[in-house]
Write an enzyme that holds these catalytic residues in place. Sequence first.
Site, mmCIF file in Angstrom:
data_model
loop_
_atom_site.group_PDB
_atom_site.id
_atom_site.type_symbol
_atom_site.label_atom_id
_atom_site.label_comp_id
_atom_site.label_asym_id
_atom_site.label_seq_id
_atom_site.Cartn_x
_atom_site.Cartn_y
_atom_site.Cartn_z
ATOM 1 N N ARG A 30 0.817 -1.215 0.000
ATOM 2 C CA ARG A 30 0.000 0.000 0.000
ATOM 3 C C ARG A 30 0.854 1.270 0.000
ATOM 4 O O ARG A 30 0.524 2.261 0.668
ATOM 5 C CB ARG A 30 -0.968 0.007 1.191
ATOM 6 C CG ARG A 30 -1.896 -1.203 1.229
ATOM 7 C CD ARG A 30 -2.765 -1.290 -0.039
ATOM 8 N NE ARG A 30 -3.583 -2.497 -0.020
ATOM 9 C CZ ARG A 30 -3.257 -3.641 -0.637
ATOM 10 N NH1 ARG A 30 -2.129 -3.726 -1.328
ATOM 11 N NH2 ARG A 30 -4.058 -4.686 -0.584
ATOM 12 N N SER A 65 -11.119 -1.599 2.515
ATOM 13 C CA SER A 65 -10.439 -1.895 3.780
ATOM 14 C C SER A 65 -10.048 -0.589 4.460
ATOM 15 O O SER A 65 -9.325 0.223 3.880
ATOM 16 C CB SER A 65 -9.193 -2.747 3.526
ATOM 17 O OG SER A 65 -9.542 -4.002 2.978
ATOM 18 N N GLU A 97 -5.715 2.782 6.164
ATOM 19 C CA GLU A 97 -5.432 2.663 4.736
ATOM 20 C C GLU A 97 -6.143 3.781 3.982
ATOM 21 O O GLU A 97 -5.701 4.211 2.923
ATOM 22 C CB GLU A 97 -5.907 1.304 4.228
ATOM 23 C CG GLU A 97 -5.566 1.038 2.765
ATOM 24 C CD GLU A 97 -5.821 -0.395 2.364
ATOM 25 O OE1 GLU A 97 -6.452 -0.605 1.317
ATOM 26 O OE2 GLU A 97 -5.392 -1.316 3.090
#
Length: 309
Positions: A181, A231, A301
């Site tokens: 990420r 998420s 995130e």
Amino acid sequence: MRDDIFILLKEAVPRGQVLRDEPLSRFTSFRTGGPADFVVIPSGRDELKDIILLANAKEIPYYIIGNGSNILASDRGFSGIIVVIRENRREICYEEDADGTVLVRVDAGHSFAKLANDAAGRGLAGLEFAAGIPGTVGGAVFMNAGAYGSEVKDRIVSAEVMDTAGNISVLSRDELELSYRHSVIGEKKLIVLTALFRLTKGNKEDILAEIAELNAKRREKQPLEFPSAGSTFKRPEGNFAGKLIEEAGLKGYSVGDACVSEKHCGFIINKGHATSDDIYRLMNEVTETVFNKSGVRLEPEVRLIGFEG
């Protein structure tokens, strides 16, 4: 002053769109967020460059988004310019390489899921994991998006980027510094313009069947029926955010209409009338509760806009 900036933006974006005091709830998958001073949708890279140069010259904060699928925008909105990089009419470019693989070049504003499905329809494998990811190609490169054990870094060759001075360059896969990420894009305040992927030829029916199987898993395990940003938290090393949240007793826990999904605790959902403040408060309460229970501090995130200070 704002009137002057509006006029200058309209001049800089003659073919695109300039909106004033536009709610960011229209541009985020959470369906929350207050008004931005300006939302600008450029028609191409020339207009994008002019927006950036204008913002720099006038010392106006700006923020780049795509589909808004990984963003929480403050209820107070954003004081500055939100630049929306959206899909345009340019076609995806496919070219067979000497080794028999196929190079695929696509604009940053193109839907990552549509790219995966288009490639699959041509019998090209490698992006099956992306067929259910709701963001743009640019957003996928920015965060090295992934699912089911695959990531952007597994297939990307390079990305064409623009810096804060409007200069354009090409970064190789290694230069993008892709990890979980993460990429160098955010650190260097770059804007993705195009991405080049390498795909392999395969059996069309098998590729489409794999996409169908992965999408069925998403529907079964993820709360796709509610607005969310996917998420909410990054995966902690050696663990799973959803598992830690459930073990902390937070399944179904709510702040207003913001709720920890009972279907998948890694998702915070908007049950209908949540505000960004509800979601933000819930994120913080989840973070602290999980830390107190497990000693693991979750990291978001989701990117936050307008929450500074």
